[in-house]
Design an enzyme around this catalytic site. Structure first.
Site, PDB file in Angstrom:
ATOM      1  N   TYR A 226       0.840  -1.392  -0.019  1.00  0.00           N
ATOM      2  CA  TYR A 226      -0.034   0.126   0.024  1.00  0.00           C
ATOM      3  C   TYR A 226       0.742   1.229  -0.074  1.00  0.00           C
ATOM      4  CZ  TYR A 226      -3.918  -3.101   0.704  1.00  0.00           C
ATOM      5  OH  TYR A 226      -4.694  -3.971   0.207  1.00  0.00           O
ATOM      6  N   HIS A 384     -21.246  -6.385 -12.213  1.00  0.00           N
ATOM      7  CA  HIS A 384     -19.876  -6.619 -11.335  1.00  0.00           C
ATOM      8  C   HIS A 384     -18.628  -7.168 -12.116  1.00  0.00           C
ATOM      9  CE1 HIS A 384     -17.546  -6.917  -7.829  1.00  0.00           C
ATOM     10  NE2 HIS A 384     -16.906  -8.017  -8.309  1.00  0.00           N
ATOM     11  N   GLU A 385     -18.895  -8.168 -12.766  1.00  0.00           N
ATOM     12  CA  GLU A 385     -17.772  -8.561 -13.797  1.00  0.00           C
ATOM     13  C   GLU A 385     -17.602  -7.748 -14.757  1.00  0.00           C
ATOM     14  OE1 GLU A 385     -16.102 -10.796 -12.260  1.00  0.00           O
ATOM     15  OE2 GLU A 385     -17.407 -11.436 -10.822  1.00  0.00           O
ATOM     16  N   HIS A 388     -15.184  -5.071 -14.065  1.00  0.00           N
ATOM     17  CA  HIS A 388     -13.872  -5.353 -14.035  1.00  0.00           C
ATOM     18  C   HIS A 388     -13.299  -5.274 -15.377  1.00  0.00           C
ATOM     19  CE1 HIS A 388     -13.098  -6.449  -9.656  1.00  0.00           C
ATOM     20  NE2 HIS A 388     -14.142  -7.585 -10.025  1.00  0.00           N
ATOM     21  N   GLU A 412     -11.866  -4.110  -6.932  1.00  0.00           N
ATOM     22  CA  GLU A 412     -13.080  -4.574  -6.341  1.00  0.00           C
ATOM     23  C   GLU A 412     -13.832  -3.452  -5.791  1.00  0.00           C
ATOM     24  OE1 GLU A 412     -15.260  -8.218  -5.375  1.00  0.00           O
ATOM     25  OE2 GLU A 412     -13.336  -7.743  -6.684  1.00  0.00           O
ATOM     26  N   HIS A 512      -8.957 -18.016   1.496  1.00  0.00           N
ATOM     27  CA  HIS A 512      -7.778 -17.124   1.464  1.00  0.00           C
ATOM     28  C   HIS A 512      -6.648 -17.274   2.060  1.00  0.00           C
ATOM     29  CE1 HIS A 512     -11.458 -15.252  -0.373  1.00  0.00           C
ATOM     30  NE2 HIS A 512     -10.824 -14.446  -1.060  1.00  0.00           N
ATOM     31  N   ARG A 521      -7.388  -6.164   1.152  1.00  0.00           N
ATOM     32  CA  ARG A 521      -7.906  -5.345  -0.190  1.00  0.00           C
ATOM     33  C   ARG A 521      -9.390  -5.163   0.141  1.00  0.00           C
ATOM     34  NH1 ARG A 521      -5.961  -9.800  -4.729  1.00  0.00           N
ATOM     35  NH2 ARG A 521      -4.132  -9.311  -3.562  1.00  0.00           N
TER      36      ARG A 521
END
Length: 656
Positions: A226, A384-385, A388, A412, A512, A521
């Site tokens: 970051y 949403h996709e 991206h 995201e 994850h 994130r």
């Protein structure tokens, strides 16, 4: 004498699982400051990395859309080649001292290539950590559990082939708290212990790599992504701001759960049992909406029936999403998108149906993979996709290393900001899918409650997971399971439905963790989605409450999104936020999220006015569910007491 003493202390203490590594940190960095050679290397890398990305993504796409053993082997081969390529790239990049390269763009790229990588490990250890992560992911994907069968004893036959998808369905739909507790316990008991030792070794190797890269531990290296030393404090401040809203929500939900299950399952004024919140990880509470929505008569906000009535097809849903973006002046999907995307489940072959957006790194080929079903959830997912894909399209001309969000949460965050405009009563009414008066107070409170069950409930989980991982890298693995539940109780007000011990590894229940995927994130994205949404709504001339804003057909909102997306990672994310807000701030903030939910917060405070405790009280019985019995009378862990005792003995031996 003192060198030998320190060496012995490091070895003995290390056996007790306490990190006391006193070795000096080496920053593996070369001496070359030749800008011409650096630029030549980066040009070559840009071409080679793009080609490697295309090969790996092609192999992954082929396997995901046709899951055969042959295609899986080919995918693994390409992924292995990618790991070798990354190792070789690091060896070439580390020749340069990036801190003294005069060109700022080249300096930024070299820094990205030589930090946040495990390539600094020896070849043997680099291969070991790569294979450890692959093994953990395979175990996670193939773990099976047994179904709940009341009345059947442990030694009797029951169905024991439930995969993760089956488990999630049970957790989402069942209202039998005994079945939920069994299902929760089965997954956590089966997934954690086989992964624990592997993860401990992974953590050790990750720390070794981080120290070679010049960091104190792997947690510090993760935070370095970051590019801001104050970033953790900034996130802590945002979480502090969100806590009052979260506690009001939890208090209201707890009261409703007591009405459903009784106070023997849910303790009044206490934390919430993790198994009755409609989600395996208790991170998303939307599946208990039927229990907690304030106004049941206004509960139907799902437009699936209207989608079916109007005869939507997968293609029409994708075209509708594209028209949303082009109405704001954003780019249409390229021809290759329509030619190569998988938008329906194919017949005759096994496919991986999780919706995802793909960038094949050649500036031409962008795709979505989704087994589209005719319902509102899928319509929102498509938007949403496709958001991206828009991001990919806008930064596609940047160098390979800059083809990403401004920081790990931006991709995201922007995609979710689009969803805030699409899953929106006003927007659904404008596109002819919702026929009820959108100004109805009860309907809007229901809508905000539904959004809070998804967004507000998620905030503490998204925040704490990485806090746990940072603590583990810094302090060691001795109390890894107890620390996990301590954080969940402290930040989330959630406790396990069964007693946990050191033998368990419950954090591994979330993919994850064993898959080595950074999680901060997602918390950053949660904040950014509301921040981006508010700025875009202001540009669109929105009046009224923020949750009613619709960006559809606003060219001004489109320009805000373009400016965010086109720079990719070429600029520091603070510059992007400063530009986005027209100089008002360069910080990630919780203010927009609080503004969005402000009408609900007012309503919740009124509902909870008679509650003795807003939030939760912690009793010793809560902590007894997960605290290991390793404490002496003084409250100091006995493992550390033993460690100190041995060190003292060694010291006395050497002094004598």
């Amino acid at each position: 004498m003192w060198v030998s003493l320190v060496a012995k202390i490091v070895i003995i203490v290390g056996m007790n699982g306490v990190i006391c590594d006193l070795e000096s940190v080496n920053w593996l960095r070369g001496t070359s400051t030749d800008l011409t050679k650096a630029l030549q290397f980066l040009r070559e890398y840009d071409t080679e990395a793009s080609e490697m990305c295309f090969r790996v993504n092609t192999a992954q796409w082929q396997y995901s859309t046709n899951m055969t053993d042959l295609l899986k082997r080919k995918m693994v081969e390409e992924q292995t080649l990618r790991a070798k390529f990354d190792k070789l790239t690091w060896k070439r990049a580390v020749v340069f001292d990036w801190t003294r390269i005069s060109d700022p763009v080249a300096r930024r790229q070299l820094k990205m290539l030589t930090t946040n990588t495990r390539a600094s490990l020896s070849d043997e250890k680099y291969n070991e950590i790569y294979h450890l992560i692959s093994e953990m992911k395979d175990i996670y994907a193939t773990t099976r559990t047994c179904a709940y069968a009341p009345g059947i004893h442990d030694n009797e036959v029951t169905y024991c082939d439930l995969g993760l998808e089956d488990i999630q369905t049970i957790m989402a739909k069942s209202k039998d708290h005994k079945e939920l507790a069994h299902t929760w316990r089965e997954w956590h008991d089966k997934i954690g212990p086989p992964l624990k030792n592997k993860y401990m070794r992974y953590a050790d190797l990750a720390n070794q790599a981080a120290r070679l890269n010049g960091f104190l531990d792997a947690g510090e290296e993760m935070r370095f992504m970051y590019e801001d030393p104050d970033f953790e404090n900034e996130l802590a401040q945002t979480f502090h701001k969100l806590q009052p809203l979260y506690k009001e929500l939890l208090t209201y939900v707890r009261r409703k759960l007591i009405e459903q299950y009784g106070d023997r399952v849910v303790r009044p004024e206490g934390p919430l049992p993790a198994h009755i919140l409609g989600n395996l990880w208790a991170q998303d509470w939307t599946n208990i909406a039927d229990i907690v929505l304030p106004y049941p008569k206004f509960a139907d906000m799902d437009v699936t029936v209207e989608i079916l009535r109007q005869g939507f097809t997968p293609l029409r849903m994708f075209q509708m999403a594209e028209e949303f973006f082009t109405s704001m002046g954003l780019k249409p999907m390229p021809p290759e998108f329509w030619r190569h995307s998988m938008i329906e489940r194919p017949n005759g072959r096994k496919v991986q149906c999780t919706a995802s957006a793909w960038d094949f790194c050649n500036n031409i080929d962008f795709r979505i993979k989704q087994c589209t079903e005719m319902n509102m959830k899928n319509l929102i997912m498509i938007h949403h996709e496709m958001a991206h894909i828009e991001y990919y399209l806008y930064y596609s001309d940047e160098p390979y290393l800059f083809r990403d969000g401004a920081n790990p949460g931006f991709h995201e965050g922007v995609a979710n900001a689009i969803v805030l405009s699409v899953f929106n009563l006003k927007h659904l009414w404008r596109v002819g899918l919702f026929n009820t008066n959108t100004d109805n107070y009860e309907l809007n409170i229901n809508f905000l409650m539904l959004m809070a069950l998804k967004k507000v409930a998620y905030a503490p989980f998204a925040y704490l997971l990485e806090q746990w991982r940072y603590d583990l890298f810094e302090s060691g693995v001795t109390r890894m399971n107890a620390d996990w539940w301590d954080l969940r109780l402290r930040y989330q007000g959630v406790v396990p439905p069964a007693t946990r011990s050191d033998a368990h590894f419950d954090a591994a229940a979330k993919r994850h963790v064993p898959a080595d995927v950074p999680y901060a994130r997602y918390y950053v994205a949660l904040l950014l989605e509301f921040q981006v949404f508010k700025v875009a709504c202001q540009a669109a001339g929105q009046t009224g409450p923020l949750h009613g804003c619709d960006l559809y057909r606003s060219r001004e909102a489109g320009r805000v999104l373009m400016d965010i997306m086109r720079s990719g990672k070429s600029k520091h994310w603070r510059q992007v936020i400063r530009s986005m807000t027209r100089g008002e701030t360069d910080r990630i903030s919780a203010d927009a999220m609080l503004e969005y939910f402000d009408p609900l917060l007012v309503w919740l405070r009124n509902q909870n006015r008679d509650e003795k405790v807003v939030g939760w009280t912690t009793f010793k019985e809560d902590k007894a569910l997960f605290q290991p019995l390793i404490y002496g009378g003084s409250g100091v862990p006995t493992a550390k007491l033993a460690c100190i005792f041995v060190v003292v003995l060694v010291f006395i031996q050497f002094v004598q």
